[in-house]
Structure formats: structure tokens, C-alpha cells
Design a protein around this motif. Structure first.
Motif, PDB file in Angstrom:
ATOM      1  N   ASP A 127       0.850  -1.154  -0.109  1.00  0.00           N
ATOM      2  CA  ASP A 127       0.063   0.040   0.012  1.00  0.00           C
ATOM      3  C   ASP A 127       0.866   1.478  -0.006  1.00  0.00           C
ATOM      4  O   ASP A 127       0.605   2.285  -0.719  1.00  0.00           O
ATOM      5  CB  ASP A 127      -1.163  -0.032   1.206  1.00  0.00           C
ATOM      6  N   ILE A 128       2.100   1.365   0.736  1.00  0.00           N
ATOM      7  CA  ILE A 128       2.727   2.162   0.780  1.00  0.00           C
ATOM      8  C   ILE A 128       3.505   2.466  -0.683  1.00  0.00           C
ATOM      9  O   ILE A 128       3.482   3.476  -0.949  1.00  0.00           O
ATOM     10  CB  ILE A 128       4.032   2.373   1.897  1.00  0.00           C
ATOM     11  N   ARG A 129       3.909   1.345  -1.209  1.00  0.00           N
ATOM     12  CA  ARG A 129       4.560   1.567  -2.486  1.00  0.00           C
ATOM     13  C   ARG A 129       3.701   2.078  -3.667  1.00  0.00           C
ATOM     14  O   ARG A 129       4.016   2.731  -4.729  1.00  0.00           O
ATOM     15  CB  ARG A 129       5.270   0.077  -2.891  1.00  0.00           C
ATOM     16  N   LEU A 130       2.569   1.627  -3.469  1.00  0.00           N
ATOM     17  CA  LEU A 130       1.516   2.217  -4.542  1.00  0.00           C
ATOM     18  C   LEU A 130       1.246   3.677  -4.277  1.00  0.00           C
ATOM     19  O   LEU A 130       1.159   4.193  -5.246  1.00  0.00           O
ATOM     20  CB  LEU A 130       0.179   1.129  -4.238  1.00  0.00           C
ATOM     21  N   ALA A 131       1.004   3.856  -3.008  1.00  0.00           N
ATOM     22  CA  ALA A 131       0.785   5.327  -2.780  1.00  0.00           C
ATOM     23  C   ALA A 131       2.051   6.240  -3.325  1.00  0.00           C
ATOM     24  O   ALA A 131       1.572   7.325  -4.061  1.00  0.00           O
ATOM     25  CB  ALA A 131       0.476   5.645  -1.321  1.00  0.00           C
ATOM     26  N   GLN A 132       3.140   5.706  -3.112  1.00  0.00           N
ATOM     27  CA  GLN A 132       4.392   6.598  -3.582  1.00  0.00           C
ATOM     28  C   GLN A 132       4.288   6.437  -5.390  1.00  0.00           C
ATOM     29  O   GLN A 132       4.582   7.819  -5.842  1.00  0.00           O
ATOM     30  CB  GLN A 132       5.552   5.915  -3.254  1.00  0.00           C
ATOM     31  N   LYS A 133       3.804   5.407  -5.937  1.00  0.00           N
ATOM     32  CA  LYS A 133       3.885   5.265  -7.295  1.00  0.00           C
ATOM     33  C   LYS A 133       2.571   6.403  -7.790  1.00  0.00           C
ATOM     34  O   LYS A 133       3.004   6.968  -8.915  1.00  0.00           O
ATOM     35  CB  LYS A 133       3.584   3.847  -7.754  1.00  0.00           C
ATOM     36  N   LEU A 134       1.756   6.234  -7.214  1.00  0.00           N
ATOM     37  CA  LEU A 134       0.492   7.162  -7.863  1.00  0.00           C
ATOM     38  C   LEU A 134       0.970   8.810  -7.759  1.00  0.00           C
ATOM     39  O   LEU A 134       0.776   9.198  -8.766  1.00  0.00           O
ATOM     40  CB  LEU A 134      -0.646   7.052  -6.670  1.00  0.00           C
ATOM     41  N   LEU A 135       1.889   8.968  -6.760  1.00  0.00           N
ATOM     42  CA  LEU A 135       2.196  10.447  -6.636  1.00  0.00           C
ATOM     43  C   LEU A 135       3.158  10.803  -7.687  1.00  0.00           C
ATOM     44  O   LEU A 135       3.241  11.759  -8.257  1.00  0.00           O
ATOM     45  CB  LEU A 135       2.751  10.539  -5.199  1.00  0.00           C
ATOM     46  N   ASP A 136       4.087   9.697  -7.480  1.00  0.00           N
ATOM     47  CA  ASP A 136       5.028   9.787  -8.807  1.00  0.00           C
ATOM     48  C   ASP A 136       4.615   9.868 -10.190  1.00  0.00           C
ATOM     49  O   ASP A 136       4.989  10.860 -11.042  1.00  0.00           O
ATOM     50  CB  ASP A 136       6.067   8.714  -8.668  1.00  0.00           C
ATOM     51  N   LEU A 137       3.525   9.279 -10.438  1.00  0.00           N
ATOM     52  CA  LEU A 137       2.874   9.135 -12.038  1.00  0.00           C
ATOM     53  C   LEU A 137       1.906  10.160 -12.216  1.00  0.00           C
ATOM     54  O   LEU A 137       1.501  10.470 -13.240  1.00  0.00           O
ATOM     55  CB  LEU A 137       2.604   7.900 -12.217  1.00  0.00           C
ATOM     56  N   GLY A 138       1.301  10.706 -10.980  1.00  0.00           N
ATOM     57  CA  GLY A 138      -0.021  11.507 -11.119  1.00  0.00           C
ATOM     58  C   GLY A 138       0.596  13.131 -11.968  1.00  0.00           C
ATOM     59  O   GLY A 138       1.593  13.634 -11.354  1.00  0.00           O
ATOM     60  N   LYS A 139      -0.018  13.235 -12.943  1.00  0.00           N
ATOM     61  CA  LYS A 139       0.251  14.601 -13.582  1.00  0.00           C
ATOM     62  C   LYS A 139      -1.295  15.289 -13.662  1.00  0.00           C
ATOM     63  O   LYS A 139      -2.018  14.761 -14.101  1.00  0.00           O
ATOM     64  CB  LYS A 139       0.596  14.262 -14.885  1.00  0.00           C
ATOM     65  N   GLY A 140      -1.202  16.384 -13.210  1.00  0.00           N
ATOM     66  CA  GLY A 140      -2.484  16.930 -12.824  1.00  0.00           C
ATOM     67  C   GLY A 140      -3.559  16.312 -12.278  1.00  0.00           C
ATOM     68  O   GLY A 140      -4.804  16.310 -12.381  1.00  0.00           O
ATOM     69  N   GLY A 141      -3.127  15.427 -11.029  1.00  0.00           N
ATOM     70  CA  GLY A 141      -4.023  14.778 -10.413  1.00  0.00           C
ATOM     71  C   GLY A 141      -4.490  13.623 -11.179  1.00  0.00           C
ATOM     72  O   GLY A 141      -5.546  12.903 -10.418  1.00  0.00           O
ATOM     73  N   VAL A 142      -3.983  13.100 -12.100  1.00  0.00           N
ATOM     74  CA  VAL A 142      -4.551  11.898 -12.831  1.00  0.00           C
ATOM     75  C   VAL A 142      -3.360  10.916 -13.267  1.00  0.00           C
ATOM     76  O   VAL A 142      -2.473  11.380 -13.804  1.00  0.00           O
ATOM     77  CB  VAL A 142      -5.233  12.415 -13.999  1.00  0.00           C
ATOM     78  N   ALA A 171      -0.026  10.946   0.279  1.00  0.00           N
ATOM     79  CA  ALA A 171       1.120  11.244   0.547  1.00  0.00           C
ATOM     80  C   ALA A 171       1.458  10.779   1.998  1.00  0.00           C
ATOM     81  O   ALA A 171       2.542  10.545   2.345  1.00  0.00           O
ATOM     82  CB  ALA A 171       1.357  12.819   0.628  1.00  0.00           C
ATOM     83  N   ARG A 172       0.455  11.087   3.162  1.00  0.00           N
ATOM     84  CA  ARG A 172       0.859  10.468   4.464  1.00  0.00           C
ATOM     85  C   ARG A 172       1.035   9.380   4.380  1.00  0.00           C
ATOM     86  O   ARG A 172       1.879   8.911   5.035  1.00  0.00           O
ATOM     87  CB  ARG A 172      -0.284  10.961   5.272  1.00  0.00           C
ATOM     88  N   LEU A 173       0.471   8.343   3.645  1.00  0.00           N
ATOM     89  CA  LEU A 173       0.785   6.961   3.808  1.00  0.00           C
ATOM     90  C   LEU A 173       1.957   6.680   3.007  1.00  0.00           C
ATOM     91  O   LEU A 173       2.678   5.814   3.558  1.00  0.00           O
ATOM     92  CB  LEU A 173      -0.486   6.348   2.737  1.00  0.00           C
ATOM     93  N   ALA A 174       2.163   7.605   1.760  1.00  0.00           N
ATOM     94  CA  ALA A 174       3.643   7.102   1.345  1.00  0.00           C
ATOM     95  C   ALA A 174       4.726   7.467   2.140  1.00  0.00           C
ATOM     96  O   ALA A 174       5.940   6.982   1.895  1.00  0.00           O
ATOM     97  CB  ALA A 174       3.506   8.153  -0.051  1.00  0.00           C
ATOM     98  N   GLN A 175       4.513   8.341   2.984  1.00  0.00           N
ATOM     99  CA  GLN A 175       5.653   8.750   3.798  1.00  0.00           C
ATOM    100  C   GLN A 175       5.820   8.107   5.265  1.00  0.00           C
ATOM    101  O   GLN A 175       6.431   8.052   6.012  1.00  0.00           O
ATOM    102  CB  GLN A 175       5.689  10.432   4.202  1.00  0.00           C
ATOM    103  N   SER A 176       4.674   7.130   5.306  1.00  0.00           N
ATOM    104  CA  SER A 176       4.621   6.594   6.568  1.00  0.00           C
ATOM    105  C   SER A 176       5.494   5.401   6.879  1.00  0.00           C
ATOM    106  O   SER A 176       5.961   5.120   8.103  1.00  0.00           O
ATOM    107  CB  SER A 176       3.215   5.829   6.753  1.00  0.00           C
ATOM    108  N   GLU A 177       6.499   5.161   6.040  1.00  0.00           N
ATOM    109  CA  GLU A 177       7.524   3.952   6.129  1.00  0.00           C
ATOM    110  C   GLU A 177       8.488   4.657   7.108  1.00  0.00           C
ATOM    111  O   GLU A 177       9.362   3.822   7.535  1.00  0.00           O
ATOM    112  CB  GLU A 177       8.272   3.622   4.875  1.00  0.00           C
TER     113      GLU A 177
END
Length: 221
Positions: free
Chosen positions: A150-165, A213-219
Motif C-alpha cells: 500500500d505504501i509503494r502504490l501510494a508512492q507510485k501514484l504520486l510519482d506518476l500523477g500529472k494534473g491529479g490523474v 502522501a501521508r501513507l507514502a511517507q509512513s514508512e
């Protein structure tokens, strides 16, 4: 051929003039369209490519059909997989695909062999790039083995998200993270249940980037 492209690679631009001259005279600028398979398992490398524009995705294909993205080659970089195969005189064990239209300077194998044996500066450039990428690959292995999905997926969504999509299918996200599509589908459904995202065909809309973002940083917690 002009040596203008050499200046885009810091390690190459510092080479002695004679070596830069060899690279310029015996290289060729090539262009490939998005989606082109540049190399694949069982093929022997004929050139070392220095990427001038675009992105190349290097991925490993498993016997069961699953794939994992190992790394990407960006403009100003060369491919460590090709370097390894050239040095070991082995065929590729992974696949390289043009993720965008690309432009690259192709250095023939004979030139690579000559410069590796003759030029300390060229060897230093090649092995420095090689060591950096190997370190990156160790991080990929560490993430897959030890970090929560779940943390890795959250990080990837933020990395790939452009304009919120994020424009990616569940299968593509699974390949990015080295897991099964079903795992990604379950986790995205949970994010949607929390109203963090909204899914549509080939798209993931990020509704609550702060929570993601909070989940992505929770590690680090």
C-alpha cells in the motif's frame, strides 16, 4: 558527425580530445518511435546507446507472463543492461522499450571494446554509470522484498500523477511495482473506498493527495 551530442554527457565531455573524436566519427544518431522494442531476451547487443531525448523502459519478463519494470533510461544516460551484456559478451535477459519517441547516439560494439581497453577515462565513465544503476536496482529489490504494497502504490501514484490523474491500467501499475494485477486492483479498491481516488478505464484520479502522501511517507514512522 558532429560531436555536439557528447557535450550532453558530463563524463564524455571531459574525455581527451582524441577519444571524443573517435566517438564522434564512429557513432550514429538514430531515432525510434514510441513502442519500439529496442532489445529483448536472446538478442546480442550491437551498440551502446547514449540517450539524447526520450525515455526507455527496461523490464524483466517472467515465464508466467508477469513483468517488472527494472529502471528507466532518461536523456543523458546510457543503458546499464546493454553495458553489462557488452562487457560479458552475453545476450540480453530483459527487454528495452521506447516509452516515448527517442533519439540516441549509437556506439558500435567494436568502438566500445576499443575504448574500454584503451581509455581509462572512458572506462571510468562506463563503470561509474554502471555502479549507480546497480545501486538503483538493489533499491528496487529491497522495496519489493520488504516494503508494504500500500505504501509503494501510494508512492507510485504520486510519482506518476500529472494534473491529479494517473494514466495507467492496473496491469501497468502491477508491472511498475513487480506484483500481480489482482494485488493492485484490491489495493486501489481500498483507496477508492476511502475516497482517496476515483477509477475509470485506464485512469486513476487522485481525489485526496494529502492522505495518499501521508501513507507514502509512513514508512519513516
Amino acid at each position: 558527425m558532429s560531436d555536439d551530442w557528447i557535450s550532453r554527457f558530463q563524463g564524455l565531455s571531459n574525455l581527451p580530445e582524441r577519444i571524443r573524436g573517435i566517438l564522434a566519427a564512429r557513432s550514429q544518431v538514430i531515432r525510434m518511435r514510441k513502442g519500439t522494442v529496442i532489445f529483448g531476451p536472446g538478442n546480442a547487443p550491437e551498440n551502446l546507446l547514449f540517450l539524447l531525448d526520450g525515455t526507455v523502459r527496461v523490464q524483466q519478463l517472467a515465464e508466467n507472463g508477469r513483468e517488472i519494470v527494472l529502471y528507466r533510461v532518461q536523456a543523458g544516460e546510457s543503458c546499464v543492461m546493454t553495458t553489462a551484456c557488452l562487457l560479458a559478451y552475453e545476450d540480453y535477459s530483459a527487454e528495452g522499450v521506447a516509452e516515448t519517441d527517442i533519439t540516441a547516439a549509437a556506439i558500435p560494439r567494436t568502438v566500445f571494446d576499443d575504448l574500454i581497453s584503451q581509455s581509462k577515462e572512458f572506462r571510468t565513465f562506463v563503470f561509474s554509470a554502471y555502479s549507480r544503476r546497480i545501486t538503483d536496482l538493489f533499491h528496487v529489490i529491497e522495496d519489493i522484498a520488504f516494503q508494504r504494497m500500500d505504501i509503494r502504490l501510494a508512492q507510485k501514484l504520486l510519482d506518476l500523477g500529472k494534473g491529479g490523474v494517473v494514466k495507467a491500467t492496473h496491469q501497468q501499475l502491477a508491472a511498475e511495482l513487480g506484483t500481480a494485477r489482482e494485488v493492485i486492483s484490491r489495493q486501489l479498491s481500498e483507496f477508492q473506498r476511502r475516497d482517496w481516488i476515483k477509477q475509470s478505464r485506464g485512469n486513476v484520479e487522485l481525489l485526496d493527495e494529502a492522505s495518499i502522501a501521508r501513507l507514502a511517507q509512513s514508512e519513516a514512522a
